[in-house]
Every structure is written in C-alpha cells, then in structure tokens.
Design a protein around this motif. Sequence first.
Motif, PDB file in Angstrom:
ATOM      1  N   GLN A 171    -117.350 -10.623 -38.863  1.00  0.00           N
ATOM      2  CA  GLN A 171    -117.354 -11.122 -40.074  1.00  0.00           C
ATOM      3  C   GLN A 171    -118.344 -10.614 -41.010  1.00  0.00           C
ATOM      4  N   HIS A 172    -119.700 -10.458 -40.432  1.00  0.00           N
ATOM      5  CA  HIS A 172    -120.665 -10.060 -41.184  1.00  0.00           C
ATOM      6  C   HIS A 172    -121.202  -8.660 -41.149  1.00  0.00           C
ATOM      7  N   LEU A 173    -120.906  -7.906 -40.140  1.00  0.00           N
ATOM      8  CA  LEU A 173    -121.282  -6.496 -40.109  1.00  0.00           C
ATOM      9  C   LEU A 173    -120.639  -5.802 -41.207  1.00  0.00           C
ATOM     10  N   PRO A 174    -121.397  -4.792 -41.779  1.00  0.00           N
ATOM     11  CA  PRO A 174    -120.623  -4.071 -42.780  1.00  0.00           C
ATOM     12  C   PRO A 174    -119.593  -3.053 -42.475  1.00  0.00           C
ATOM     13  N   ALA A 175    -118.734  -2.916 -43.195  1.00  0.00           N
ATOM     14  CA  ALA A 175    -117.464  -1.877 -42.722  1.00  0.00           C
ATOM     15  C   ALA A 175    -118.182  -0.560 -42.243  1.00  0.00           C
ATOM     16  N   GLY A 213    -119.975  -4.043 -27.536  1.00  0.00           N
ATOM     17  CA  GLY A 213    -121.111  -3.134 -28.371  1.00  0.00           C
ATOM     18  C   GLY A 213    -120.548  -3.150 -29.578  1.00  0.00           C
ATOM     19  N   TYR A 214    -121.255  -2.851 -30.519  1.00  0.00           N
ATOM     20  CA  TYR A 214    -121.063  -2.612 -32.076  1.00  0.00           C
ATOM     21  C   TYR A 214    -121.734  -1.335 -32.218  1.00  0.00           C
ATOM     22  N   VAL A 215    -120.619  -0.273 -32.701  1.00  0.00           N
ATOM     23  CA  VAL A 215    -121.375   1.138 -32.490  1.00  0.00           C
ATOM     24  C   VAL A 215    -121.082   1.848 -33.863  1.00  0.00           C
ATOM     25  N   GLU A 272    -126.894 -13.268 -40.982  1.00  0.00           N
ATOM     26  CA  GLU A 272    -127.776 -12.672 -41.851  1.00  0.00           C
ATOM     27  C   GLU A 272    -128.169 -11.224 -41.179  1.00  0.00           C
ATOM     28  N   LEU A 273    -128.644 -11.362 -40.164  1.00  0.00           N
ATOM     29  CA  LEU A 273    -129.055 -10.092 -39.387  1.00  0.00           C
ATOM     30  C   LEU A 273    -128.007  -8.924 -39.418  1.00  0.00           C
ATOM     31  N   ALA A 274    -126.921  -9.365 -38.997  1.00  0.00           N
ATOM     32  CA  ALA A 274    -126.009  -8.391 -38.923  1.00  0.00           C
ATOM     33  C   ALA A 274    -125.707  -7.695 -40.104  1.00  0.00           C
ATOM     34  N   ALA A 275    -125.727  -8.323 -41.359  1.00  0.00           N
ATOM     35  CA  ALA A 275    -125.524  -7.850 -42.734  1.00  0.00           C
ATOM     36  C   ALA A 275    -126.319  -7.020 -43.043  1.00  0.00           C
TER      37      ALA A 275
END
Length: 156
Positions: free
Chosen positions: A32-36, A48-50, A131-134
């Motif tokens: 939900q919070h990681l940018p596109a 993983g988020y890469v 917040e960190l993810a964003a």
Amino acid sequence: MQSTSKTVNDYIDSLPDDRKAAINQLCDVLRQHLPAGFSEEMSYGMIGYVVPHALYPAGYHTNPKLPLPFINVGSQKNYVVLHHVGLFLDQALLDWFVGEYPKHSKTRLDMGKGCIRFKKPDQIPYTLLAELAAKLTPEGWITIYEQQRKAIKSDK
C-alpha cells in the motif's frame, strides 16, 4: 533461514500462524505504501521488493541478472525481519528511522545494518514502517545506490 518457496503465497502459507498474520500485514503495508515501480517477488529466500530490470536494466552489481533489491521481509527462527537496504546506505534515512522508532514502539529497536528484527510479531510498528516504505521512490533508491557504488569505486 532462507525459504525455497517459489512464490510469495507459498512462502506465507509455509509460516506458523502467528508469523503468517504478521508477515501478511507487513506485506500489505508495503504494497500500500511503497511508491509505484517496485515489484514484489521471492528474493534471497524471503519476500522481496525490488526495482525491476524494466526500470533499472543494470540489475544488482553482484549479480546483474537479479533486479536491484530494496526491502526484504522474512521469518527467521526467533524473529520477523525487515531488511531495508536504504537504511544501510542513506544516513539521513537511518537517523530519521532511529529517531522515530521510540514514538511508535514500546520495545527497544533491535537493528543491524539495514536489518530490523521484531521478536514479538504483535509489536511490529506498522504505521512507522508504512512511513519508511513511502520515503523512497525507485528513482530515488537508484540514485542513492549509484552514488554509493561510485563512492566505493573511487575509494579503490
């Protein structure tokens, strides 16, 4: 403990119930919070988020066939772990996180280089991790990564 699971769903399904709930919630927060632009996949035996090759064709310097890692989430023997490579390479981001952590958690921060350990899954500060993810876009992460790579090369 690295998993041999081939998919994120298989990985989550293999976890004990208390870890399954925590990892599911953590992944939901990141999605939900990681940018596109970041992609979710199995990476290094964890979720993983890469930065995919479509955005960064050079890939990861130690193995260019792999996409550029950013965040990994996993279940270890005694804790849930979130590896955030940006915390390791961006001092300002690390300082922000360390300063914010006590505002979001009653537990002591258990952290290594870019690795945050949560021994009690019910005490994970999801709002802070959102917040960190964003904080970093894929482009921002690529910039930090390349700056660090150039600094390392110039030191040699």
